[in-house]
Design an enzyme around this catalytic site. Structure first.
Site, PDB file in Angstrom:
ATOM      1  N   HIS A 108       0.866  -1.183   0.000  1.00 52.67           N
ATOM      2  CA  HIS A 108       0.000   0.000   0.000  1.00 52.67           C
ATOM      3  C   HIS A 108       0.901   1.231   0.000  1.00 52.67           C
ATOM      4  O   HIS A 108       1.848   1.305   0.793  1.00 52.67           O
ATOM      5  CB  HIS A 108      -0.909  -0.020   1.232  1.00 52.67           C
ATOM      6  CG  HIS A 108      -1.849   1.129   1.299  1.00 52.67           C
ATOM      7  ND1 HIS A 108      -2.982   1.211   0.532  1.00 52.67           N
ATOM      8  CD2 HIS A 108      -1.803   2.277   2.020  1.00 52.67           C
ATOM      9  CE1 HIS A 108      -3.605   2.350   0.786  1.00 52.67           C
ATOM     10  NE2 HIS A 108      -2.913   3.010   1.693  1.00 52.67           N
ATOM     11  N   GLU A 173       9.002   1.026  -2.927  1.00 49.99           N
ATOM     12  CA  GLU A 173       8.111  -0.152  -3.043  1.00 49.99           C
ATOM     13  C   GLU A 173       8.876  -1.315  -3.671  1.00 49.99           C
ATOM     14  O   GLU A 173       8.777  -2.457  -3.226  1.00 49.99           O
ATOM     15  CB  GLU A 173       6.900   0.188  -3.916  1.00 49.99           C
ATOM     16  CG  GLU A 173       5.946   1.174  -3.280  1.00 49.99           C
ATOM     17  CD  GLU A 173       4.719   1.408  -4.141  1.00 49.99           C
ATOM     18  OE1 GLU A 173       4.289   0.469  -4.838  1.00 49.99           O
ATOM     19  OE2 GLU A 173       4.186   2.523  -4.100  1.00 49.99           O
TER      20      GLU A 173
HETATM   21  C1  GRF Z   1       1.545   1.411  -6.590  1.00 50.54           C
HETATM   22  O1  GRF Z   1       1.498   2.701  -6.022  1.00 50.54           O
HETATM   23  C2  GRF Z   1       1.229   0.423  -5.490  1.00 50.54           C
HETATM   24  O2  GRF Z   1       1.613   0.889  -4.214  1.00 50.54           O
HETATM   25  C3  GRF Z   1      -0.254   0.332  -5.544  1.00 50.54           C
HETATM   26  O3  GRF Z   1      -0.568   0.359  -6.922  1.00 50.54           O
HETATM   27  C4  GRF Z   1       0.381   1.225  -7.572  1.00 50.54           C
HETATM   28  C5  GRF Z   1       0.805   0.623  -8.880  1.00 50.54           C
HETATM   29  O4  GRF Z   1       1.495  -0.552  -8.618  1.00 50.54           O
HETATM   30  N1  GRF Z   1      -0.677  -0.882  -4.910  1.00 50.54           N
HETATM   31  P1  GRF Z   1       2.167  -1.394  -9.846  1.00 50.54           P
HETATM   32  O5  GRF Z   1       3.093  -0.439 -10.565  1.00 50.54           O
HETATM   33  O6  GRF Z   1       1.029  -1.846 -10.746  1.00 50.54           O
HETATM   34  O7  GRF Z   1       2.896  -2.515  -9.178  1.00 50.54           O
END
Ligand code: GRF
Length: 202
Positions: A108, A173
């Protein structure tokens, strides 16, 4: 360990997990990538990496439970030790979460419990917080509120836009998710009275 990754869009966190595996830093077999959106860009990325991909279009189902049941059936076909939600933009029913509890993770884009829900970077800017970040947690039936596994913090800089803040957090992340999955793969994560315990270096 067998993992299945669920995505809804670009799948940059999925890419980070694939890269960690390919670099020999993540001892897992990525059995499949599954999306609720047939047009999720991450499906293409996964296929190019030689990973089985599926999509289950949530619009083809009457209700949440019916979709979740079809999704669980598809996932269980890969016998996962861990299910990884990576940019998966669906709220999952309690039945689904209970079926995978203890082996279902999510990332998150905030320092939970601050800013659960959507538009976290916009809200962080509006609140004027000086520190923001991201959280990997085990999923429980309470949205964005499961036991925290790992977090990373970043400064909010003057002049930050939602995009510049999101980009700074996305870098983190991509570091913390592979770390969380690695700890799980190495059996270093235990749940003790709703808190994650990291097994000390044995
Ligand atoms: C990111 O900000 C993640 O934290 C949220 O969705 C966004 C896109 O994630 N869960 P990703 O690039 O599809 O992994």
């Amino acid at each position: 360990k067998n993992i299945v990754i669920l995505i809804s869009g670009r799948g940059s966190n999925m890419e980070a997990l694939i890269a960690a595996r390919d670099a020999g830093n993540l001892p897992v077999n990525i059995a499949a990538v599954i999306s609720n959106r047939p047009d999720a860009l991450g499906l293409e990325t996964a296929a190019k990496a030689g990973i089985a991909t599926h999509y289950i279009d949530h619009k083809a189902f009457a209700g949440r439970e019916a979709f979740d049941a079809a999704l669980a059936e598809c996932i269980d076909g890969f016998s996962p030790d861990l299910v990884v939600l990576a940019g998966f933009m669906r709220i999952l029913s309690e039945g689904f979460v209970r079926h995978y509890e203890g082996r279902l993770m999510n990332i998150h884009p905030s320092l939970l419990p601050s800013f659960p829900g959507l538009h976290t970077h916009q809200r962080a800017l509006e609140e004027g917080v000086r520190i923001h970040g991201c959280t990997v947690h085990f999923v429980t039936p309470t949205l964005d509120h499961g036991p925290v596994i790992i977090q990373a913090a970043v400064p909010v800089l003057d002049g930050d836009s939602e995009a510049s803040l999101a980009a700074r957090i996305l870098v983190q992340e991509h570091k913390i998710y592979p770390q969380a999955v690695r700890w799980f793969a190495e059996d270093k994560l235990t749940l003790d009275k709703g808190r994650v315990r990291l097994a000390a270096e044995l």
